[in-house]
Design an enzyme around this catalytic site. Structure first.
Site, PDB file in Angstrom:
ATOM      1  N   GLU A   1       0.802  -1.228   0.000  1.00 55.15           N
ATOM      2  CA  GLU A   1       0.000   0.000   0.000  1.00 55.15           C
ATOM      3  C   GLU A   1       0.834   1.277   0.000  1.00 55.15           C
ATOM      4  O   GLU A   1       0.737   2.090   0.901  1.00 55.15           O
ATOM      5  CB  GLU A   1      -0.981  -0.029   1.180  1.00 55.15           C
ATOM      6  CG  GLU A   1      -1.961  -1.172   1.017  1.00 55.15           C
ATOM      7  CD  GLU A   1      -3.089  -1.176   2.035  1.00 55.15           C
ATOM      8  OE1 GLU A   1      -2.828  -0.950   3.217  1.00 55.15           O
ATOM      9  OE2 GLU A   1      -4.239  -1.419   1.627  1.00 55.15           O
TER      10      GLU A   1
ATOM     11  N   GLU B   1      -4.158 -10.441  -0.443  1.00 57.47           N
ATOM     12  CA  GLU B   1      -5.038 -10.425   0.725  1.00 57.47           C
ATOM     13  C   GLU B   1      -6.446 -10.750   0.233  1.00 57.47           C
ATOM     14  O   GLU B   1      -6.896 -10.206  -0.777  1.00 57.47           O
ATOM     15  CB  GLU B   1      -5.052  -9.051   1.412  1.00 57.47           C
ATOM     16  CG  GLU B   1      -3.714  -8.687   2.024  1.00 57.47           C
ATOM     17  CD  GLU B   1      -3.687  -7.287   2.655  1.00 57.47           C
ATOM     18  OE1 GLU B   1      -4.734  -6.808   3.106  1.00 57.47           O
ATOM     19  OE2 GLU B   1      -2.592  -6.696   2.663  1.00 57.47           O
TER      20      GLU B   1
HETATM   21  C1  GAL Z   1      -5.285  -4.061   3.581  1.00 53.57           C
HETATM   22  C2  GAL Z   1      -3.926  -3.826   4.176  1.00 53.57           C
HETATM   23  C3  GAL Z   1      -3.730  -4.548   5.482  1.00 53.57           C
HETATM   24  C4  GAL Z   1      -4.923  -4.321   6.353  1.00 53.57           C
HETATM   25  C5  GAL Z   1      -6.145  -4.805   5.669  1.00 53.57           C
HETATM   26  C6  GAL Z   1      -7.402  -4.564   6.450  1.00 53.57           C
HETATM   27  O1  GAL Z   1      -5.642  -3.044   2.762  1.00 53.57           O
HETATM   28  O2  GAL Z   1      -2.903  -4.197   3.293  1.00 53.57           O
HETATM   29  O3  GAL Z   1      -2.570  -4.086   6.078  1.00 53.57           O
HETATM   30  O4  GAL Z   1      -5.047  -2.971   6.597  1.00 53.57           O
HETATM   31  O5  GAL Z   1      -6.319  -4.114   4.483  1.00 53.57           O
HETATM   32  O6  GAL Z   1      -7.433  -5.206   7.642  1.00 53.57           O
HETATM   33 MG    MG Z   2      -2.500  -0.081   5.141  1.00 44.24          MG
END
Ligand code: GAL
Ligand code: MG
Length: 972
Positions: A431, A501
């Site tokens: 990010e 993710e």
């Molecule tokens: C993503 C991020 C993580 C965490 C997650 C939400 O966007 O990379 O670090 O923030 O969302 O829990």
């Molecule tokens: Mg973040």
């Protein structure tokens, strides 16, 4: 003035270090002196503030924010905790001065003496005996300094480590977790001969080819003549590559200050490394003086494997492996980012047992021990550099002042971890938008390590097929499943699609995980992903004074629950003005590593052995691993019959190679009676594995062998039905009669996804019941009621009929069109105290929901009522069981009640009303009710993952219109 302070390195992003030694891959140094323990400590209000003269102590390694120093943890997700723009830091900048005396061993005379600080957040300044040594940033990697000229063997020195909390570097360490300050990994001193191995880089390929590149230096400057290296791999001698030496000798650009040598070997019949069979070899490299004596030795564990991308497939040793991944932070509820090797082993052991084979080290290089464990236990690692500039991502990605930091952080990670077979992909960070700084770092990696792919989510600026240099993998986060499938089918896909993710595990979540895996396993081009995330980052907090419990909290929690006088703190609980609440609690395990029920869903979806189908020749079993046969597994058949019987039989697993299937005979003769029948194959480890003792259950695939038989309705009985003037059932074991329920204590997904806002606006949390009519007939009472919300009125009809042994209740609710997509439609009632045991025929034993029910097999289950509830950090809907056909709630004397449902329904039995859960922010605020609160749902909304990512699928939403359900209630 102190030159380290004069530099003001906390506001100079160009300065990534001063006096720091280059990073290297050697981390095992026998004879090192550990400096962990109690250190003198002072917390200054700013880096240039004077020392106060009053010292306390802190434990090193350990964040000072968890050690009663007055500075507390703070949680923010995207937002920076201070308003200053990069590269500025706030004027109020807690600075921890750590001091201790160090005795330099006498036998280190004449040797090169190195200080290693494992990790410090976010700027480290080092002084020895008042003299400046150096500075370092990059909070999750070690910094080393050569102290040879500053200390004397056999004497005592004063070591001071000053750690500045906020800096220009904080702007690129803006990860979504707690902010701490301190030294979070071990500090040690070691010594080498002046002639030493500066680095050793191992390349070990699937075909058995081994190449070891050594970099040699001499502390005095020019290398002495005649040095050479030797090595062996589990007894197999390596040979020094004379071609390489000759080329070096002939190259006049090669000076006497850096020695380079290459050792090679070819291992016959090499046992290759992969996550299923992580075969490792022991490598020893020796550096010799001209007379043959050994000046330095370095040991490594080597795994032979290749990682390639062919077309849109990521291949390990030529196999297209599924990435069953998880995002993992270094975390501990008492010590924050300081984690022991035993703790990390426990993390990885648990992940193996639940079917995970991959870890993304979100969002920084993890503790070095993690990679050793991943090599040993078998995980594919996406190693991620410590770069996240979330709040100021766009500015920083192209800001040349941060260029050094990007290249520094990425290259240092690669230099440290390059020898680990587990690391299969490098990641440039998280990010941070996408800019020239990324490409600079990518360029460095591509040159230094051409053997591994590189990924960066932010690189997909123009889509997943973006040809940018920074990512070989399309690694989106929380992409809707339909988009992933569409991309794979579009003909435009150029890279493997592996989500970095997905399936956000906040609270009661991970709905639709089964849909993801059904798509992944049936769509070429989709290869898996990394669930967000492993940990719920709750910090154990004393309720009395609001302080972190710290090390004193050891043992004060169990089964996911903080013990008496304690709670799991999340954002805001330390009085932070700026925070992001419970968003820090979004993992698959509780802060004490107790698995949440969603882990079982994952376990089943990752099952190594599956029941493919039932044909006349028998049950077809399939091996779903990539490299292993089935010989390490043992099976047991179980047949659950609706009449209450469970039959078992040993299972002979066929000898299947990966991808093969075979039919085995049906292990039971299905009894002609007994009703609905479910066959389960319990698959367990047949012998001890490094991560699971023999007999550990790994999956329980299931097949329905016989559908339920429709039974005749219970015969009517000639008894009056007792309903009061309000039309509410009067029953000896109920303290609250069954009424309509459309509300659940909002899950985090419901709250953040916006559903709960709608539900409240419709008044679902406070429906007002109004009796319309009671129509009494012989052995039957029909009650009509209206439930008024702000959005409209729901008509509800209950018909109570006396049947043999009890009552039959037929219900109907009419939801007008305004109530589109409610939480649940069903009945809720409450029982007298004492009915503390639930026995049910349905899915279980763990919690399951309509869109998270693949891992809860149908069977006969028994649990105490108090163990049904799942203590999600922020209280919310919990404890549901899917597909329940019938249940009993009983007291120790076997009295109680029995409920039979017309079809498999969502049921929950807890000590809490939905309103109790909704009102509480932490568990210590909840007071269990003495009786049971029972929900029987005709429809229950799926959980989805809308706190970050897609909501549940349309199939798991509740449509308005008429809902009908019926059940019988009997006394035991
Ligand atoms: C993503 C991020 C993580 C965490 C997650 C939400 O966007 O990379 O670090 O923030 O969302 O829990
Ligand atoms: Mg973040």
């Amino acid at each position: 003035m102190d030159p380290l302070l004069a530099l003001r390195p906390w506001e100079a992003p160009e300065v990534t270090s001063r006096g720091r030694l280059p990073m290297h891959a050697i981390d095992r140094r026998p004879g090192a002196v550990r400096l962990d323990g109690e250190w003198r400590f002072q917390l200054l209000p700013a880096p240039d503030a004077p020392l106060s003269g009053t010292w306390s102590t802190v434990h090193v390694p350990g964040a000072w924010t968890l050690q009663d120093t007055g500075d507390l943890p703070q949680y923010t997700n995207v937002r920076m905790p201070f308003p200053q723009f990069p590269p500025q830091a706030p004027a109020a900048d807690p600075t921890g001065v750590h001091e201790r005396e160090v005795d330099i061993p006498a036998e280190w005379a004449g040797r090169r003496i190195v200080l290693q600080v494992g990790a410090a957040e976010s700027v480290l300044l080092v002084h020895v005996d008042g003299r400046p040594v150096g500075a370092s940033k990059d909070s999750h990697l070690a910094a080393e300094f050569d102290l040879s000229d500053l200390v004397r063997a056999g004497s005592r020195s004063l070591l001071r480590l000053t750690v500045v909390k906020w800096s220009d570097a904080s702007h690129i360490e803006d990860q979504d977790h707690w902010w701490h300050g301190g030294i979070t990994r071990s500090v040690l001193l070691y010594a080498t001969d002046p002639l030493h191995l500066a680095d050793v880089t191992v390349r070990a390929r699937q075909d058995g080819a081994l190449r070891v590149d050594c970099r040699v230096r001499h502390a005095g400057g020019a290398l002495p003549a005649g040095w050479y290296v030797s090595g062996e791999l589990d007894g197999l001698p390596l040979v020094q590559d004379t071609e390489f030496d000759r080329a070096n000798a002939a190259d006049e650009r090669v000076s006497d200050f850096l020695g380079e040598a290459r050792l090679t070997a070819t291992v016959p019949e090499v046992r290759t490394w992969n996550a299923e069979t992580p075969e490792l070899y022991g490598l020893t490299v020796r550096l010799h003086r001209a007379d043959g004596t050994v000046a330095d030795t370095s040991r490594h564990r080597v795994g032979f494997r290749d990682v390639t991308i062919v077309g849109r497939d990521l291949l390990v040793n030529g196999e297209r492996v599924y990435i069953r991944g998880i995002n993992r932070h270094d975390f501990h509820p008492l010590t924050g980012r300081t984690v022991s090797a035993e703790d990390m082993r426990a993390d990885l052991v648990l992940l193996k047992r639940f079917g995970f084979n991959a870890i993304r080290t979100s969002h920084y290089p993890n503790d070095p021990a993690l990679y050793d464990l991943a090599d040993e236990l078998g995980f594919y690692v996406v190693d991620e550099a410590d770069i996240e500039s979330h709040d100021h991502a766009h500015e920083i990605a192209d800001d040349p002042r941060y260029l050094n930091a990007f290249v520094d952080r990425v290259s240092r990670m690669v230099l440290r971890d390059v020898n680990h077979p587990s690391v299969i992909v490098w990641s440039l960070g998280n990010e941070s938008d996408y800019g020239a700084n990324h490409d600079a770092a990518a360029g460095w990696v591509r040159r230094y390590d051409p053997t591994r792919p590189l990924q960066y989510e932010g690189a997909a600026k123009t889509g997943w097929a973006d040809p940018s240099v920074a990512s070989d993998i399309a690694c989106p986060m929380y992409a809707p499943l339909e988009d992933c499938v569409a991309h794979a089918l579009s003909g435009q896909q150029t890279k493997p699609l592996i989500q970095c993710e997905y399936s956000h595990a906040m609270g009661n979540s991970n709905g639709t995980l089964a849909d993801h895996w059904a798509a992944i396993e049936s769509t070429p081009g989709l290869q898996g992903g990394f669930i967000w995330e492993f940990w719920d980052h709750g910090i154990l907090q004393r309720v009395s004074d609001g302080r972190p419990a710290g090390r004193a909290g050891a043992g004060r929690y169990a089964n996911g629950v903080a013990g008496p006088g304690h709670r799991w703190a999340y954002g805001g609980d330390f009085g932070e003005a700026v925070h992001d609440g419970a968003f820090v609690a979004d993992g698959l395990v509780f802060p004490d590593r107790t698995p949440k029920p969603a882990m079982y869903e994952h376990r089943e979806l990752a099952a190594p052995v599956r029941i493919e189908c039932y044909r006349h020749e028998g049950i077809v079993l399939g091996n779903h691993q990539h490299f292993r046969g089935l010989d390490w597994l043992a099976g047991e058949w179980e047949l659950a019959l609706a009449d209450g019987r469970t039959l078992t039989a040993p299972a002979e697993l066929p000898d299947l190679r990966p991808g093969q299937t075979a039919a085995v005979p049906l292990p039971f003769r299905l009894p002609p009676d007994g009703g609905e029948a479910w066959l389960t194959l319990r698959v367990r480890t047949a012998r001890d594995e490094p991560w699971a003792p023999r007999g550990t259950e790994l999956c329980a695939p299931q097949l329905r062998l016989r559908a339920p038989v429709t039974t005749a309705p219970a015969p009517a009985a000639d008894r009056p039905v007792d309903v009061d003037a309000e039309g509410l059932l009067v029953h000896p074991l109920l303290t609250a009669a069954p009424v309509l329920s459309l509300w659940r204590a909002p899950t985090d997904n419901d709250e953040i996804g916006g559903m709960a806002v709608r539900w409240r606006a419709w008044g679902l949390d406070a429906l007002v019941r109004k009796l319309v009519s009671v129509d009494r007939a012989e052995g039957r009472v029909r009650v009509l009621a209206e439930y008024a919300g702000t959005a409209g009125v729901i008509r509800h009809r209950q018909e109570f009929s006396a049947v043999e042994g009890g009552l039959r209740i037929d219900e109907q609710a009419e939801l007008p069109a305004e109530f589109d997509d409610v939480a649940r439609v069903g009945s809720v009632f409450e029982t007298v105290p004492g009915l503390d045991l639930l026995e049910w025929f349905g899915q279980g034993p763990w919690e399951s929901y309509p869109d998270r029910s693949a891992g809860a097999p149908v069977g006969h289950h028994v649990l105490p009522v108090d163990e049904l509830f799942t203590p999600y950090l922020r209280p919310q809907e919990s404890g549901g069981r899917h597909g329940v056909r019938r249940f009993t709630l009983s007291a120790p004397d076997a009295t109680g009640l029995a409920v039979e449902l017309d079809e498999p329904r969502q049921v929950s039995v807890t000590r809490f009303r939905a309103a109790d859960l909704t009102a509480a922010a932490h568990h210590d605020e909840l007071v269990p009710r003495p009786g049971c609160v029972v929900h029987l749902d005709a429809a229950h909304r799926g959980l989805g993952t809308a706190s970050c990512g897609p909501d549940t699928s349309p199939a798991h939403r509740i449509a308005p219109g008429v809902h009908r359900w019926s059940w019988t209630l009997r006394l035991l």
